[in-house]
Design a protein around this motif. Structure first.
Motif, PDB file in Angstrom:
ATOM      1  N   SER B 151       0.929  -1.141  -0.021  1.00 34.49           N
ATOM      2  CA  SER B 151      -0.081  -0.179  -0.080  1.00 34.49           C
ATOM      3  C   SER B 151       0.827   1.211   0.165  1.00 34.49           C
ATOM      4  N   PHE B 152       0.385   2.273  -0.448  1.00 32.24           N
ATOM      5  CA  PHE B 152       0.739   3.769  -0.444  1.00 32.24           C
ATOM      6  C   PHE B 152      -0.223   4.546  -0.032  1.00 32.24           C
ATOM      7  N   ALA B 153      -0.016   5.159   1.020  1.00 29.20           N
ATOM      8  CA  ALA B 153      -1.033   5.901   1.946  1.00 29.20           C
ATOM      9  C   ALA B 153      -0.353   7.597   1.858  1.00 29.20           C
ATOM     10  N   VAL B 154      -1.286   8.362   1.989  1.00 27.96           N
ATOM     11  CA  VAL B 154      -0.584   9.695   2.126  1.00 27.96           C
ATOM     12  C   VAL B 154      -1.445  10.414   3.253  1.00 27.96           C
ATOM     13  N   GLY B 155      -0.835  11.527   3.613  1.00 29.22           N
ATOM     14  CA  GLY B 155      -1.537  12.295   4.818  1.00 29.22           C
ATOM     15  C   GLY B 155      -0.815  13.590   4.982  1.00 29.22           C
ATOM     16  N   GLN B 156      -1.384  14.312   5.702  1.00 26.86           N
ATOM     17  CA  GLN B 156      -0.570  15.754   6.004  1.00 26.86           C
ATOM     18  C   GLN B 156       0.401  15.397   7.039  1.00 26.86           C
ATOM     19  N   MET B 157       0.361  14.527   7.766  1.00 25.86           N
ATOM     20  CA  MET B 157       1.373  13.972   8.808  1.00 25.86           C
ATOM     21  C   MET B 157       1.505  12.421   8.795  1.00 25.86           C
ATOM     22  N   LEU B 158       2.782  11.993   9.258  1.00 21.59           N
ATOM     23  CA  LEU B 158       2.914  10.643   9.234  1.00 21.59           C
ATOM     24  C   LEU B 158       1.580   9.747   9.970  1.00 21.59           C
ATOM     25  N   GLU B 159       1.432  10.273  10.921  1.00 16.87           N
ATOM     26  CA  GLU B 159       0.239   9.891  11.779  1.00 16.87           C
ATOM     27  C   GLU B 159      -0.844   9.267  10.919  1.00 16.87           C
ATOM     28  N   GLU B 160      -1.197  10.289  10.216  1.00 20.97           N
ATOM     29  CA  GLU B 160      -2.474  10.186   9.275  1.00 20.97           C
ATOM     30  C   GLU B 160      -2.451   9.016   8.128  1.00 20.97           C
ATOM     31  N   ALA B 161      -1.294   9.192   7.403  1.00 15.26           N
ATOM     32  CA  ALA B 161      -0.835   8.041   6.440  1.00 15.26           C
ATOM     33  C   ALA B 161      -0.687   6.808   7.273  1.00 15.26           C
ATOM     34  N   PHE B 162      -0.193   6.832   8.220  1.00 20.69           N
ATOM     35  CA  PHE B 162      -0.281   5.363   9.022  1.00 20.69           C
ATOM     36  C   PHE B 162      -1.646   4.832   9.428  1.00 20.69           C
ATOM     37  N   GLN B 163      -2.293   5.907   9.862  1.00 24.30           N
ATOM     38  CA  GLN B 163      -3.767   5.275  10.200  1.00 24.30           C
ATOM     39  C   GLN B 163      -4.456   4.779   8.869  1.00 24.30           C
ATOM     40  N   TRP B 164      -4.178   5.608   7.778  1.00 25.21           N
ATOM     41  CA  TRP B 164      -5.024   4.629   6.702  1.00 25.21           C
ATOM     42  C   TRP B 164      -4.283   3.145   6.474  1.00 25.21           C
ATOM     43  N   THR B 165      -3.149   3.131   6.647  1.00 30.51           N
ATOM     44  CA  THR B 165      -2.550   1.925   6.383  1.00 30.51           C
ATOM     45  C   THR B 165      -3.005   0.818   7.435  1.00 30.51           C
ATOM     46  N   SER B 166      -3.208   1.272   8.406  1.00 26.66           N
ATOM     47  CA  SER B 166      -3.598   0.501   9.705  1.00 26.66           C
ATOM     48  C   SER B 166      -4.979   0.019   9.618  1.00 26.66           C
ATOM     49  N   SER B 167      -5.905   0.971   9.084  1.00 30.85           N
ATOM     50  CA  SER B 167      -7.327   0.670   8.859  1.00 30.85           C
ATOM     51  C   SER B 167      -7.582  -0.118   7.705  1.00 30.85           C
ATOM     52  N   LEU B 168      -6.780   0.257   6.515  1.00 35.03           N
ATOM     53  CA  LEU B 168      -7.058  -0.671   5.761  1.00 35.03           C
ATOM     54  C   LEU B 168      -6.814  -2.030   5.729  1.00 35.03           C
ATOM     55  N   GLU B 169      -5.569  -2.422   6.456  1.00 35.93           N
ATOM     56  CA  GLU B 169      -5.489  -3.886   6.688  1.00 35.93           C
ATOM     57  C   GLU B 169      -6.341  -4.488   7.605  1.00 35.93           C
ATOM     58  N   ALA B 170      -6.949  -3.622   8.591  1.00 39.69           N
ATOM     59  CA  ALA B 170      -7.871  -4.153   9.337  1.00 39.69           C
ATOM     60  C   ALA B 170      -9.482  -4.337   8.796  1.00 39.69           C
ATOM     61  N   SER B 171      -9.721  -3.657   7.910  1.00 34.64           N
ATOM     62  CA  SER B 171     -10.801  -3.911   6.903  1.00 34.64           C
ATOM     63  C   SER B 171     -10.689  -5.019   6.176  1.00 34.64           C
ATOM     64  N   CYS B 172      -9.324  -5.262   5.533  1.00 35.68           N
ATOM     65  CA  CYS B 172      -9.138  -6.227   4.595  1.00 35.68           C
ATOM     66  C   CYS B 172      -9.397  -7.671   5.422  1.00 35.68           C
ATOM     67  N   ARG B 173      -8.730  -7.699   6.612  1.00 37.00           N
ATOM     68  CA  ARG B 173      -8.891  -8.819   7.564  1.00 37.00           C
ATOM     69  C   ARG B 173     -10.250  -9.170   7.620  1.00 37.00           C
ATOM     70  N   ALA B 174     -11.227  -8.222   7.862  1.00 35.62           N
ATOM     71  CA  ALA B 174     -12.586  -8.422   8.234  1.00 35.62           C
ATOM     72  C   ALA B 174     -13.156  -9.088   7.107  1.00 35.62           C
ATOM     73  N   LEU B 175     -12.954  -8.237   5.894  1.00 41.98           N
ATOM     74  CA  LEU B 175     -13.399  -8.924   4.780  1.00 41.98           C
ATOM     75  C   LEU B 175     -13.113 -10.265   4.439  1.00 41.98           C
ATOM     76  N   LEU B 176     -11.704 -10.656   4.635  1.00 41.74           N
ATOM     77  CA  LEU B 176     -11.470 -12.015   4.285  1.00 41.74           C
ATOM     78  C   LEU B 176     -12.092 -13.139   5.401  1.00 41.74           C
ATOM     79  N   PHE B 177     -12.164 -12.574   6.584  1.00 44.79           N
ATOM     80  CA  PHE B 177     -13.077 -13.421   7.628  1.00 44.79           C
ATOM     81  C   PHE B 177     -14.494 -13.659   7.251  1.00 44.79           C
ATOM     82  N   TYR B 178     -14.936 -12.578   6.649  1.00 44.91           N
ATOM     83  CA  TYR B 178     -16.341 -12.479   6.407  1.00 44.91           C
ATOM     84  C   TYR B 178     -16.617 -13.573   4.982  1.00 44.91           C
ATOM     85  N   ARG B 179     -15.763 -13.303   4.159  1.00 43.56           N
ATOM     86  CA  ARG B 179     -15.773 -14.471   2.803  1.00 43.56           C
ATOM     87  C   ARG B 179     -15.647 -15.814   3.305  1.00 43.56           C
TER      88      ARG B 179
END
Lengths: 590, 193
Positions: B151-179
């Protein structure tokens, strides 16, 4: 055989005779070419011969990949016994001379004897000829290149300048204008044979066993080369000079004869400033996608360089921060046929001795004009230059101050202060050809993080890493490829290329094994020529004088910690003598 | 600055979106970029692991910078981002191999992302192709996946870009479990794939 041409040409300059031989396929598969094959031939034919004796051969050798589409495969090696170090010595150079030799249908050109008169040698597919060179003798490298270039259009020319003719032990052999077989004074060996130049021109094709497989490997390799910031941006954009600022920031950029590990004027002689003020265009060797060569302009002149090492030796080592003068000094070295590293280093040594009152009226640090003058004096054998032309060890020894000569086994150290780079320190000390950075080239892991960054101050992991790199590099030098390719490609890639070209199933470990065989044979050569293993050391300054300031402050090279383990891991005894079982395992003579 | 990089580098590793030596981060400060060193351990960044180089121009530090410097520069040139986080989140990578767009099914994922584009490239590391394809997407999305790579995530600060990265992986994990848990969803997914 695919990859190899299978032939060697022997030239006896004394008799003016030529003899062509078939090369034993086993010899080629075990020693590959370049450095390995050259060292093997030197050991078998001229063990113990004095460097400037007519019987000491000049062995020009290419490798199985030379002339193929493999990146940087235009290189060639020269092996001989060095008059500067007394050790076995190999240099390799880019340009296109190596391809020219291979296209003559040769893997090796071996030259012995001393011609009664100055000559130059012409080699082609049709055979070889000696031409009188009275009108070339005394000429500079550029004059020779111009004349022979006109007489033999399209040919590769390797030539010496006045330094080689005059027996300067820092003399290089230049080819393709500004490419150098720089180190170890092999230009003086050529000069002692009254051989001014070797011209090669041929059209033979190099056969490749599996072109499809080679094409696939090369496709992958090019992507790695293009995707690596060192080979895709750093070197193409700034040349090797990219290292100046980096090394200085790390506190491993020696200045004033290694009295300091940083140079206050580093920025003004850096790759960035060189690019801004002097760069005209990039230049690449034959078949090289990296293109670290620089065509520059300075003082109304045009030439090539300087490289990182040269910026250091003719700059920081002598306390000089005038970039234009450094560039001009580089041009001068190229024209006179002088090794820039050793030439600058010996002048730096002389400057320190002058400041210590051991050289009356000698040059002082920072005196760029003195550097320019001394370079000419060295090449022409005049005044103080005549003494400097013997190298820093002999020069400082004669003044009773050998400890100020920054050399190992007589070869001047290059631009890395090993007090901040422990592995580099061990590799300098154990190098078979003396103070050379390219045997192990631990700049990769210790500075650039290739393949991985290791702690440059640590000693524990360095003996193993040094051996690994020394062996692999001996193998790559036998292929004969550029060291910089290793920034992007691993040993697996070299083995895959070799396999595709020769059709022989070489694996990465085979390259290491061949490299280890070469390393041990070089060691045997040196020992049997009388080298004392105690020469596996560094100048006292680097072992006892801690760095005063900067990131490496307080450090010395902890050689005593690393060397015993290095010997043991090499399979050598505690004195550094190869164990008979190790030699037997490598198929080497006891 | 090293402290910030170290903190988020360690978090990326602890969350399992990077292996020991993978991933890289950068911030833009005017015409300069601070980027992690090639091959550095993001979870244990030390002095020397943060490389400063030009936003447009190369200097000697380019030799030490992450191999992805080209992508980071392209993103900064064409977006208003001031920070970029590149990671290798395994669940998101697995989904990227199968889909052209990842559609989270969890509430947070739907809220944050709606959709995450996936781009394919012949060479996925440090390539011109990725440098060309990614920035236009990052003008409209917070995070983009490079197929099979990361993944490549962007933000105005590192924390923001970090957050999208972390959230995406959490969502993808949920999606995989769901399937995995829902045969119906799996079947639908299969027909979609």
């Amino acid at each position: 055989m695919d990859g190899w041409m299978g032939r060697m040409l022997e030239v006896d300059l004394e008799k003016g005779s030529f003899r062509e031989r078939e090369l034993d396929p086993e010899l080629l598969t075990r020693w590959l070419g370049g450095r390995g094959l050259g060292v093997k031939l030197l050991y078998d034919r001229a063990l113990g011969v004095e460097p400037l004796h007519p019987s000491n051969p000049l062995i020009f050798a290419v490798g199985p990949l030379t002339g193929t589409p493999v990146p940087t495969a235009g290189r060639f090696s020269l092996v001989s016994r060095s008059p500067l170090t007394g050790t076995v010595f190999d240099c390799n150079s880019g340009g296109r001379w190596g391809v020219g030799l291979k296209r003559c249908g040769l893997d090796v050109l071996l030259v012995t004897g001393r011609s009664p008169e100055p000559v130059y040698l012409e080699v082609s597919e049709a055979g070889a000829r000696l031409h009188p060179a009275d009108d070339l003798w005394g000429r500079t490298v550029s004059e020779v290149m111009t004349r022979l270039g006109a007489a033999h259009p399209g040919a590769g020319v390797a030539a010496i300048g006045p330094a080689g003719e005059n027996g300067c032990l820092l003399a290089s052999i230049m080819n393709d204008g500004s490419r150098a077989l720089g180190r170890g004074g092999l230009g003086a060996v050529m000069g002692s044979k009254n051989l001014k130049a070797v011209v090669v021109q041929g059209r033979s094709r190099v056969s490749v066993s599996r072109p499809g497989k080679l094409s696939f490997v090369l496709g992958e390799s090019r992507r790695w080369i293009k995707g690596n910031p060192v080979t895709a941006v750093g070197l193409p954009r700034f040349g090797t000079a990219v290292l100046v600022n980096l090394m200085n920031e790390l506190g491993v950029f020696p200045s004033n004869n290694f009295q300091h590990s940083r140079f206050p004027g580093a920025e003004s002689i850096s790759g960035e400033v060189l690019e801004e003020r002097h760069l005209e265009k990039r230049r690449a060797c034959w078949g090289c996608p990296i293109g670290c060569g620089r065509v520059t302009r300075a003082g109304g002149l045009r030439g090539e360089g300087p490289e990182y090492e040269t910026l250091w030796s003719l700059g920081a080592q002598c306390g000089v921060d005038d970039l234009e003068k450094v560039v001009l000094a580089n041009y001068l070295c190229n024209d006179l046929g002088l090794d820039t590293i050793s030439a600058g280093s010996v002048i730096g040594c002389c400057m320190e001795l002058s400041e210590r009152g051991l050289v009356e009226g000698g040059p002082r640090f920072g005196d760029a004009d003195a550097v320019l003058g001394l370079l000419e004096d060295m090449a022409l054998g005049r005044g103080l230059g005549r003494e400097l032309a013997r190298g820093s060890r002999r020069f400082a020894e004669a003044r009773g101050a050998v400890e100020y000569a920054m050399q190992v086994k007589g070869l001047e150290l290059p631009a890395y202060d090993p007090r901040g780079l422990q592995g580099q320190g061990l590799s300098f000390a154990t190098s078979n050809r003396g103070g050379c950075h390219l045997r192990a080239y631990l700049v990769g892991p210790e500075v650039l993080g290739i393949p991985k960054m290791v702690d440059r101050k640590s000693t524990t992991d360095k003996p193993g890493l040094t051996i690994f790199a020394q062996n692999l590099n001996a193998g790559v030098d036998s292929l004969v490829l550029c060291r910089f390719l290793q920034f992007a490609l691993s040993d697996e890639y070299f083995a895959r290329m070799l396999e595709a070209v020769t059709g022989i199933p070489y694996k990465a470990m085979d390259l290491h094994r061949i490299g280890e065989r070469i390393w041990n044979l070089e060691r045997l050569y040196n020992l049997r020529c009388g080298m004392d293993p105690a020469e596996d050391t560094l100048p006292p300054r680097l072992l006892r004088e801690p760095v005063a300031e900067g990131p490496a402050a307080g450090r010395v090279v902890l050689l005593r910690e690393m060397l015993p383990l290095y010997y043991r891991a090499r399979g050598w005894d505690e004195r550094g003598i190869p164990d008979p079982r190790k030699l037997a395992a490598l198929g080497l003579p006891e | 600055m090293l402290e910030q990089f170290s903190f988020f580098g360690r978090e990326l590793f602890l969350q399992g979106v990077n292996s020991s030596h993978s991933g890289n981060m950068s911030v833009r400060v005017g015409d300069r970029i601070f980027i992690t060193r090639r091959g550095s351990m993001l979870s244990h960044l030390r002095e020397g692991d943060l490389v400063e180089t030009g936003m447009h121009d190369d200097d000697c530090h380019i030799t030490l910078a992450s191999t992805e410097i080209k992508i980071h520069r392209a993103i900064y040139r064409e977006t208003s981002a001031l920070a970029v986080v590149h990671a290798h989140p395994p669940c998101a990578i697995a989904l990227s191999l199968l889909e052209d767009e990842i559609h989270p099914v969890d509430t947070e994922g739907i809220y944050y992302f709606k959709a995450v584009p996936v781009v394919g490239a012949d060479l996925t590391v440090g390539s011109d192709e990725v440098a060309e394809k990614l920035p236009p997407l990052l003008q409209n999305y917070k995070i983009v996946m490079v197929r099979g790579h990361g993944s490549f995530a962007v933000g105005q600060m590192l924390e923001e870009a970090f957050q999208w990265t972390s959230s995406l992986e959490a969502s993808c994990r949920a999606l995989l479990f769901y399937r995995l848990l829902s045969p119906q969803a799996r079947r639908e997914g299969e027909s979609r794939w």
